[in-house]
Write an enzyme that holds these catalytic residues in place. Structure first.
Site, mmCIF file in Angstrom:
data_model
loop_
_atom_site.group_PDB
_atom_site.id
_atom_site.type_symbol
_atom_site.label_atom_id
_atom_site.label_comp_id
_atom_site.label_asym_id
_atom_site.label_seq_id
_atom_site.Cartn_x
_atom_site.Cartn_y
_atom_site.Cartn_z
ATOM 1 N N ASP A 30 7.993 6.423 1.158
ATOM 2 C CA ASP A 30 8.187 4.937 1.708
ATOM 3 C C ASP A 30 9.672 4.813 1.150
ATOM 4 O OD1 ASP A 30 6.233 1.917 1.694
ATOM 5 O OD2 ASP A 30 8.249 1.875 1.469
ATOM 6 N N GLY A 94 -0.143 -9.083 3.229
ATOM 7 C CA GLY A 94 1.454 -9.081 2.777
ATOM 8 C C GLY A 94 1.560 -7.896 3.526
ATOM 9 N N HIS A 101 -2.398 1.879 7.201
ATOM 10 C CA HIS A 101 -1.920 2.958 5.875
ATOM 11 C C HIS A 101 -1.977 2.715 4.590
ATOM 12 C CE1 HIS A 101 0.998 -0.415 6.143
ATOM 13 N NE2 HIS A 101 1.651 0.357 5.400
HETATM 14 P P1 AMP Z 1 3.199 -2.853 4.766
HETATM 15 O O1 AMP Z 1 4.242 -4.086 3.696
HETATM 16 O O2 AMP Z 1 1.948 -3.145 3.867
HETATM 17 O O3 AMP Z 1 2.337 -3.096 6.087
HETATM 18 O O4 AMP Z 1 4.072 -1.576 4.187
HETATM 19 C C1 AMP Z 1 4.840 -1.314 5.179
HETATM 20 C C2 AMP Z 1 5.571 0.267 4.256
HETATM 21 O O5 AMP Z 1 6.059 0.706 5.187
HETATM 22 C C3 AMP Z 1 6.416 -0.725 3.582
HETATM 23 O O6 AMP Z 1 6.162 -0.890 2.104
HETATM 24 C C4 AMP Z 1 8.174 -0.863 3.603
HETATM 25 O O7 AMP Z 1 9.387 0.019 2.943
HETATM 26 C C5 AMP Z 1 7.508 1.281 4.376
HETATM 27 N N1 AMP Z 1 8.724 1.472 5.943
HETATM 28 C C6 AMP Z 1 8.481 0.258 6.621
HETATM 29 N N2 AMP Z 1 9.818 1.316 7.508
HETATM 30 C C7 AMP Z 1 9.943 2.189 6.844
HETATM 31 C C8 AMP Z 1 10.506 3.408 7.666
HETATM 32 N N3 AMP Z 1 11.338 3.686 8.575
HETATM 33 N N4 AMP Z 1 10.120 4.728 7.036
HETATM 34 C C9 AMP Z 1 9.835 4.913 5.292
HETATM 35 N N5 AMP Z 1 9.184 3.674 5.110
HETATM 36 C C10 AMP Z 1 8.999 2.848 5.875
#
Ligand code: AMP
Ligand code: ZN
Length: 115
Positions: A30, A94, A101
């Site tokens: 992440d 959230g 994922h």
């Molecule tokens: P959610 O809030 O459950 O939809 O999780 C989305 C996750 O994706 C969050 O924990 C972000 O930190 C992560 N995230 C967003 N953009 C990226 C990226 N480019 N590479 C890796 N993680 C990401």
């Protein structure tokens, strides 16, 4: 999906630190970790959330669970200390990226209930 960051990562149009990969699943670090170790298990198929998972995705769901097991095997401290998996769905859940994922969080004790 053109504007989906995870689809861009899956197409190598955006960078990511890859942990492991199978036919249907990619695991990455992440970018904004919420724990000392924070991984994302991402299906290669664009599915917006859990409510959109269909019967045809049975193998995919199994591979997501199997990817968790593989990460635990690879990062031994997860198995020793325990870890948390999370799937956020929708606004109150959230969810910020509308591509299904599973989070794997570890490296510190987790509190309950979650915020
Ligand atoms: P959610 O809030 O459950 O939809 O999780 C989305 C996750 O994706 C969050 O924990 C972000 O930190 C992560 N995230 C967003 N953009 C990226 C990226 N480019 N590479 C890796 N993680 C990401
Ligand atoms: Zn996507």
């Amino acid at each position: 999906m053109d504007d989906c960051i995870f689809c861009k990562i899956l197409s190598n149009l955006s960078p990511a630190d890859k942990i492991l990969e199978s036919d249907r699943v990619l695991v990455i670090e992440d970018k904004y970790p919420q724990a000392p170790k924070h991984y994302l298990v991402i299906p290669k198929k664009h599915i917006s959330d859990m409510l959109s998972v269909g019967e045809e995705d049975r193998q995919l769901v199994w591979e997501m669970f199997n990817a968790v097991r593989e990460v635990v095997r690879k990062k031994k401290s997860l198995g020793e200390q325990g870890f948390r998996t999370v799937i956020n769905n929708g606004v109150y859940g959230g969810q910020t990226v509308d591509h299904l994922h599973m989070h794997i969080l570890c490296g510190r004790p987790m509190s309950w209930p979650p915020g």
